[in-house]
Structure formats: C-alpha cells, structure tokens
Motif scaffolding. Structure first.
Motif, PDB file in Angstrom:
ATOM      1  N   ARG A  97       0.942  -1.073  -0.017  1.00  0.00           N
ATOM      2  CA  ARG A  97      -0.001  -0.044   0.075  1.00  0.00           C
ATOM      3  C   ARG A  97       0.973   1.240  -0.047  1.00  0.00           C
ATOM      4  N   GLU A  98       2.078   1.136   0.720  1.00  0.00           N
ATOM      5  CA  GLU A  98       2.910   2.554   0.805  1.00  0.00           C
ATOM      6  C   GLU A  98       3.486   2.631  -0.282  1.00  0.00           C
ATOM      7  N   GLY A  99       4.101   1.536  -0.989  1.00  0.00           N
ATOM      8  CA  GLY A  99       4.845   1.611  -2.248  1.00  0.00           C
ATOM      9  C   GLY A  99       3.896   1.958  -3.364  1.00  0.00           C
ATOM     10  N   TRP A 125      -9.301  13.131  -9.088  1.00  0.00           N
ATOM     11  CA  TRP A 125      -8.889  12.883  -7.535  1.00  0.00           C
ATOM     12  C   TRP A 125      -9.306  11.415  -7.381  1.00  0.00           C
ATOM     13  N   TYR A 126     -10.553  11.204  -7.859  1.00  0.00           N
ATOM     14  CA  TYR A 126     -11.238   9.953  -7.407  1.00  0.00           C
ATOM     15  C   TYR A 126     -10.843   8.718  -8.115  1.00  0.00           C
ATOM     16  N   ASN A 127     -10.448   8.771  -9.305  1.00  0.00           N
ATOM     17  CA  ASN A 127     -10.078   7.699 -10.258  1.00  0.00           C
ATOM     18  C   ASN A 127      -8.701   7.018  -9.527  1.00  0.00           C
ATOM     19  N   PRO A 128      -7.554   7.901  -9.328  1.00  0.00           N
ATOM     20  CA  PRO A 128      -6.523   7.105  -8.662  1.00  0.00           C
ATOM     21  C   PRO A 128      -6.544   6.439  -7.333  1.00  0.00           C
ATOM     22  N   LEU A 129      -7.525   7.016  -6.623  1.00  0.00           N
ATOM     23  CA  LEU A 129      -7.710   6.415  -5.361  1.00  0.00           C
ATOM     24  C   LEU A 129      -8.764   5.152  -5.601  1.00  0.00           C
ATOM     25  N   LYS A 130      -9.517   5.190  -6.467  1.00  0.00           N
ATOM     26  CA  LYS A 130     -10.343   3.995  -6.684  1.00  0.00           C
ATOM     27  C   LYS A 130      -9.407   2.728  -7.030  1.00  0.00           C
ATOM     28  N   LEU A 131      -8.617   3.051  -8.112  1.00  0.00           N
ATOM     29  CA  LEU A 131      -7.546   1.979  -8.678  1.00  0.00           C
ATOM     30  C   LEU A 131      -6.805   1.538  -7.799  1.00  0.00           C
ATOM     31  N   ASN A 185      -7.106   1.431  -4.471  1.00  0.00           N
ATOM     32  CA  ASN A 185      -8.127   0.507  -3.428  1.00  0.00           C
ATOM     33  C   ASN A 185      -8.458  -0.804  -4.358  1.00  0.00           C
ATOM     34  N   SER A 186      -8.603  -0.732  -5.612  1.00  0.00           N
ATOM     35  CA  SER A 186      -8.884  -2.033  -6.392  1.00  0.00           C
ATOM     36  C   SER A 186      -7.685  -2.734  -6.376  1.00  0.00           C
ATOM     37  N   SER A 200      -7.103  -6.682  -5.022  1.00  0.00           N
ATOM     38  CA  SER A 200      -6.652  -7.660  -5.736  1.00  0.00           C
ATOM     39  C   SER A 200      -5.486  -8.427  -4.988  1.00  0.00           C
ATOM     40  N   CYS A 201      -4.412  -7.630  -4.636  1.00  0.00           N
ATOM     41  CA  CYS A 201      -3.310  -8.025  -4.006  1.00  0.00           C
ATOM     42  C   CYS A 201      -3.691  -9.004  -2.692  1.00  0.00           C
TER      43      CYS A 201
END
Length: 174
Positions: free
Chosen positions: A18-20, A75-81, A83-84, A88-89
C-alpha cells in the motif's frame, strides 16, 4: 547468467505494498492530477465569471458542473484504482517473489507453489540496467521503476545491508 550480484526470495506485506503504491502515485501520477485539476478549476472560474456576467447563459452552468466533475474525477479515479489493486493483492494471498540482479539486468519473478492451478509460471520481468531503470529508496522498501509505467516494490526487511547496497547501486552507474 553472468555476473549475478544478488538473488533473493521475498514476500511483500500488504501494508508495504500500500505504501509503495502510494509512493508510485505521488511520484508519477499526482503531477498530472495537479495540472489537470488546475486547468479544470481555471475553466470553472472562467465559466462562473460568464454565468455571473450573463445569468441567462445556461451553457455556462452546464460547463461549470462538467469542469467540477472532471476535477473530482482526477482525484477519485487514482484512489479507486489504488484500492482496487490493493484488494486484488490481498486476494492473491502471500506470493513469493524472486529478485535477481546481474550486471546487465534486474529479473523479478513470482514463484509458484505446488498447489498452484496454472501449468506454467508467469513470465519473469526482465528490466535492463539503463537510464530508464530507477531504484527509489524509502524507509521500508525500494520502488524499482522502469520507465514510468512499470514498477516493483521490494521490502527492505528481508534483505541484509550488503544486499540493500546492491539495490541502491542499480542506478549509480547510469
């Protein structure tokens, strides 16, 4: 393989991943996000001025809403990506990765377990050591970036200081 400098297996804890991923987005995605948001907000201000100047200009109101929606989307799309990808990971479990560093290339592969359903292991990523390869160091991990679109996270916890120096020196010769 000639001149193997490092070969090490490691796992990526989800909090390090997540941090990476956040670090990658800060370095390569946020610049575009800031620029486009500024453009959309300037356009919004322009359309607000037009709407105030001529209150019957209904197209200005529609364009204000569209510009604000596009700024929000940046701003929303990168956050959504993010989290997605993190979800998946999590579903992948705890795969084992193998990092091999030679004088010419960095090879990152996923080790498959015996109970893996696929017949063939995934093709390893082969990153030539050149000007496009960067090893960005953070407190708990390295972010190995090839170009701007391909990145790999290597946690420091599983590596000795000598092995970490090999990773640090990846881009020193360029």
């Amino acid at each position: 393989m000639e001149n193997k400098l490092l070969e090490k297996n490691y796992k990526i804890p989800i909090d390090i991943f997540r941090e990476g991923y956040k670090a990658y987005q800060r370095k390569f995605v946020n610049v575009r996000r800031y620029i486009l948001t500024a453009v959309f907000l300037v356009l919004t201000a322009n359309f607000i001025y037009g709407a105030v100047k001529d209150s019957d200009n209904y197209i200005a109101y529609i364009l204000i809403v569209i510009c604000l929606a596009l700024a929000f989307r940046e701003w929303y799309n990168p956050l959504k990506l993010r989290n997605s990808v993190i979800e998946s990971c999590k579903e992948l479990g705890d795969p084992l990765y193998c990092l091999t560093v030679t004088s010419d290339e960095v090879i990152i592969s996923t080790e498959t377990g015996e109970n893996d359903e696929t017949d063939e292991p995934p093709e390893p990523a082969r990153l030539p050591v050149n000007d496009e390869l960067n090893a960005l160091e953070y407190d708990d991990f390295f972010l190995i970036v090839y170009g701007k679109l391909m990145f790999y996270i290597v946690p420091k916890a599983d590596f000795s200081e000598t092995e970490l120096d090999v990773i640090r020196n990846l881009t020193k010769g360029n």
